[in-house]
Design a protein around this motif. Structure first.
Motif, PDB file in Angstrom:
ATOM      1  N   PHE A   8       0.910  -1.203  -0.089  1.00 10.14           N
ATOM      2  CA  PHE A   8       0.116   0.124   0.039  1.00 10.14           C
ATOM      3  C   PHE A   8       0.596   1.100  -0.148  1.00 10.14           C
ATOM      4  N   THR A   9       0.197   2.512  -0.042  1.00 11.19           N
ATOM      5  CA  THR A   9       1.207   3.604   0.030  1.00 11.19           C
ATOM      6  C   THR A   9       0.747   4.516   1.226  1.00 11.19           C
ATOM      7  N   GLU A  11       0.690   8.374   1.574  1.00  6.73           N
ATOM      8  CA  GLU A  11       1.098   9.616   0.315  1.00  6.73           C
ATOM      9  C   GLU A  11       1.621   8.786  -0.679  1.00  6.73           C
ATOM     10  N   ASP A  12       2.866   9.354  -1.176  1.00  3.53           N
ATOM     11  CA  ASP A  12       3.528   8.843  -2.479  1.00  3.53           C
ATOM     12  C   ASP A  12       4.380   7.616  -2.175  1.00  3.53           C
ATOM     13  N   THR A  13       4.755   7.128  -0.999  1.00  2.00           N
ATOM     14  CA  THR A  13       5.642   6.023  -0.715  1.00  2.00           C
ATOM     15  C   THR A  13       5.212   4.874  -0.502  1.00  2.00           C
ATOM     16  N   LEU A  14       5.633   3.929  -1.159  1.00  3.25           N
ATOM     17  CA  LEU A  14       5.289   2.455  -1.094  1.00  3.25           C
ATOM     18  C   LEU A  14       5.765   1.709   0.027  1.00  3.25           C
ATOM     19  N   ILE A  15       4.959   1.065   0.515  1.00  2.00           N
ATOM     20  CA  ILE A  15       5.052  -0.027   2.029  1.00  2.00           C
ATOM     21  C   ILE A  15       4.670  -1.300   1.522  1.00  2.00           C
ATOM     22  N   HIS A  16       5.647  -2.119   1.724  1.00  2.00           N
ATOM     23  CA  HIS A  16       5.433  -3.669   1.563  1.00  2.00           C
ATOM     24  C   HIS A  16       5.655  -4.164   2.754  1.00  2.00           C
ATOM     25  N   VAL A  17       4.487  -5.056   2.882  1.00  2.00           N
ATOM     26  CA  VAL A  17       4.309  -6.052   4.281  1.00  2.00           C
ATOM     27  C   VAL A  17       4.507  -7.600   3.741  1.00  2.00           C
ATOM     28  N   PRO A  18       5.592  -8.115   3.789  1.00  2.00           N
ATOM     29  CA  PRO A  18       5.609  -9.567   3.383  1.00  2.00           C
ATOM     30  C   PRO A  18       5.233 -10.438   4.511  1.00  2.00           C
ATOM     31  N   MET A  19       5.155  -9.932   5.776  1.00  2.00           N
ATOM     32  CA  MET A  19       4.911 -10.694   7.071  1.00  2.00           C
ATOM     33  C   MET A  19       3.990 -10.304   8.085  1.00  2.00           C
ATOM     34  N   ILE A  20       2.781 -10.580   8.513  1.00  2.00           N
ATOM     35  CA  ILE A  20       2.131 -10.253   9.490  1.00  2.00           C
ATOM     36  C   ILE A  20       2.141 -11.651  10.546  1.00  2.00           C
ATOM     37  N   SER A  21       2.313 -11.418  11.682  1.00  2.00           N
ATOM     38  CA  SER A  21       2.630 -12.544  12.593  1.00  2.00           C
ATOM     39  C   SER A  21       1.796 -12.449  13.852  1.00  2.00           C
ATOM     40  N   TYR A 138     -10.974  -9.653   1.682  1.00  2.00           N
ATOM     41  CA  TYR A 138      -9.932  -9.690   2.706  1.00  2.00           C
ATOM     42  C   TYR A 138      -8.324  -8.988   2.134  1.00  2.00           C
ATOM     43  N   ARG A 139      -7.971  -9.462   0.904  1.00  2.00           N
ATOM     44  CA  ARG A 139      -6.625  -9.106   0.329  1.00  2.00           C
ATOM     45  C   ARG A 139      -6.752  -7.728   0.226  1.00  2.00           C
ATOM     46  N   GLN A 140      -7.845  -7.030  -0.322  1.00  2.00           N
ATOM     47  CA  GLN A 140      -8.057  -5.837  -0.620  1.00  2.00           C
ATOM     48  C   GLN A 140      -8.171  -4.808   0.889  1.00  2.00           C
ATOM     49  N   LYS A 141      -8.859  -5.493   1.921  1.00  2.00           N
ATOM     50  CA  LYS A 141      -9.302  -4.541   3.103  1.00  2.00           C
ATOM     51  C   LYS A 141      -7.830  -4.577   4.120  1.00  2.00           C
ATOM     52  N   ILE A 142      -7.105  -5.933   3.859  1.00  2.00           N
ATOM     53  CA  ILE A 142      -5.935  -5.781   4.954  1.00  2.00           C
ATOM     54  C   ILE A 142      -5.021  -4.431   4.919  1.00  2.00           C
ATOM     55  N   PRO A 143      -4.472  -4.227   3.419  1.00  2.00           N
ATOM     56  CA  PRO A 143      -3.661  -3.145   3.284  1.00  2.00           C
ATOM     57  C   PRO A 143      -4.330  -1.826   3.657  1.00  2.00           C
ATOM     58  N   LEU A 144      -5.796  -1.730   3.487  1.00  2.00           N
ATOM     59  CA  LEU A 144      -6.303  -0.435   4.067  1.00  2.00           C
ATOM     60  C   LEU A 144      -6.017  -0.289   5.739  1.00  2.00           C
ATOM     61  N   LEU A 145      -6.290  -1.547   6.253  1.00  2.00           N
ATOM     62  CA  LEU A 145      -6.174  -1.442   7.698  1.00  2.00           C
ATOM     63  C   LEU A 145      -4.834  -1.009   8.084  1.00  2.00           C
ATOM     64  N   LEU A 146      -3.748  -1.738   7.590  1.00  2.00           N
ATOM     65  CA  LEU A 146      -2.170  -1.601   7.814  1.00  2.00           C
ATOM     66  C   LEU A 146      -1.840  -0.231   7.214  1.00  2.00           C
ATOM     67  N   ALA A 147      -2.299   0.275   6.446  1.00  2.00           N
ATOM     68  CA  ALA A 147      -2.091   1.844   6.399  1.00  2.00           C
ATOM     69  C   ALA A 147      -2.527   2.698   7.427  1.00  2.00           C
ATOM     70  N   GLU A 148      -3.815   2.540   7.823  1.00  2.00           N
ATOM     71  CA  GLU A 148      -4.497   3.229   9.112  1.00  2.00           C
ATOM     72  C   GLU A 148      -3.572   2.742  10.304  1.00  2.00           C
ATOM     73  N   LEU A 149      -3.285   1.696  10.505  1.00  2.00           N
ATOM     74  CA  LEU A 149      -2.311   1.424  11.492  1.00  2.00           C
ATOM     75  C   LEU A 149      -1.099   1.934  11.525  1.00  2.00           C
ATOM     76  N   MET A 150      -0.427   2.458  10.615  1.00  2.00           N
ATOM     77  CA  MET A 150       0.955   2.882  10.349  1.00  2.00           C
ATOM     78  C   MET A 150       0.624   4.486  10.609  1.00  2.00           C
ATOM     79  N   ILE A 151      -0.541   4.954  10.240  1.00  2.00           N
ATOM     80  CA  ILE A 151      -0.707   6.408  10.499  1.00  2.00           C
ATOM     81  C   ILE A 151      -0.726   6.701  11.956  1.00  2.00           C
ATOM     82  N   GLU A 152      -1.498   5.656  12.668  1.00  2.00           N
ATOM     83  CA  GLU A 152      -1.727   5.788  14.117  1.00  2.00           C
ATOM     84  C   GLU A 152      -0.291   5.928  14.959  1.00  2.00           C
TER      85      GLU A 152
END
Length: 284
Positions: A8-9, A11-21, A138-152
């Motif tokens: 996900f991004t 702003e204009d920066t790509l964030i890549h998450v290869p593992m959630i544990s 779920y594969r579309q929703k998880i990146p949205l949740l990840l982006a929100e988590l990182m904003i927090e």
């Protein structure tokens, strides 16, 4: 090991998450660090213990969040009577040509510890629910949740509540498909040396990452400036040190646990590495 590859991004920066544990730690996690451009988020949901960040010790309890960036040495020690449970993310941050204040905050805070807050707790639970149940979308929703988590997380960084802070220069390499593939491979390598240090062989490591032994050795030397044997020794010694300091196991039991065939072989290796015998080290 399954690579999940959520992207996900911010702003204009790509964030890549290869593992959630989501893991339950009953034994110490030995000192380790990760490769370039790689970050790890740790959120304690249950239990007690402490974490050693760059040789400084901090208590862990439910609600504590800490983040470790590239080359930040850290080890986690659960309480013997109340082991730790942790939600974790491993993620990569690309370099952006555009101004990206949100991503810049992560890059600046490569070492941070503080209170997570209710928002991060709720988001971590939602991410785990989506990952476990895999409902449609779920594969579309998880990146949205990840982006929100990182904003927090960023909001925590700039609040008055932070208690540990360091700075990291902007990564020099942009994130490309080739770099993502390489970083995924490095993630597998990190996990192998963290969990299988006792008996892993170069052949098994090479097979795990789909390379020949010569290619695997070159990859280690390129990204870690170390040989396979050096990395295995360091992983074993880090585990031995952690167990000597934080467990009541006998030295013979520690020797067996980290993969040595005899206590004499272990003692000689430990003394050569730390300049002191295991017994003397335990008394320090």
């Amino acid at each position: 090991m399954k690579i999940e590859n959520y992207s996900f991004t911010l702003e204009d920066t790509l964030i890549h998450v290869p593992m959630i544990s989501y893991r339950h730690f009953t034994e110490p996690l030995p000192r380790h660090s990760h490769s370039k451009n790689a970050f790890e988020l740790h959120y304690v949901t249950a239990g007690k213990g402490f974490v050693v960040l760059e040789n400084q010790t901090f208590p862990l309890s439910p609600g504590v969040l800490y983040i470790t960036g590239p080359n930040i040495a850290h080890e986690q020690i659960p309480d013997e009577s109340e082991s730790l449970t942790e939600f974790g993310l491993f993620f990569l941050i690309s370099e952006s040509e555009s101004n990206s204040p949100l991503a810049d905050q992560f890059i600046k805070h490569d070492l941070w510890l503080g209170d997570a807050g209710k928002e991060i707790d709720a988001l971590a639970q939602a991410i785990l629910w989506e990952k476990t149940n895999q409902k449609p979308g779920y594969r579309q929703k998880i990146p949205l949740l990840l982006a929100e988590l990182m904003i927090e997380c960023v909001r925590n960084f700039v609040s008055d509540g932070k208690i540990y802070d360091n700075k990291l220069p902007v990564p020099s390499n942009k994130l490309s498909v080739h770099l993502l593939q390489e970083e995924n491979t490095l993630l597998v390598i990190d996990e192998i040396f963290l969990c299988r240090y006792a008996d892993i062989t170069l052949e098994q490591l090479a097979d795990s990452i789909g390379l020949s032994t010569r290619q695997a050795q070159r990859l280690l030397e390129k990204n870690y400036n170390k040989s396979f044997s050096s990395m295995k020794l360091e992983a074993r010694m880090a585990a031995a040190e952690t167990l000597l300091r934080n467990s009541s196991l006998k030295i013979t039991e520690i020797s067996n646990r980290i993969g040595y065939s005899s206590i004499e072989h272990f003692s000689n290796a430990f003394k050569k590495f730390y300049k002191v015998s295991p017994g003397q080290y335990r008394k320090i």
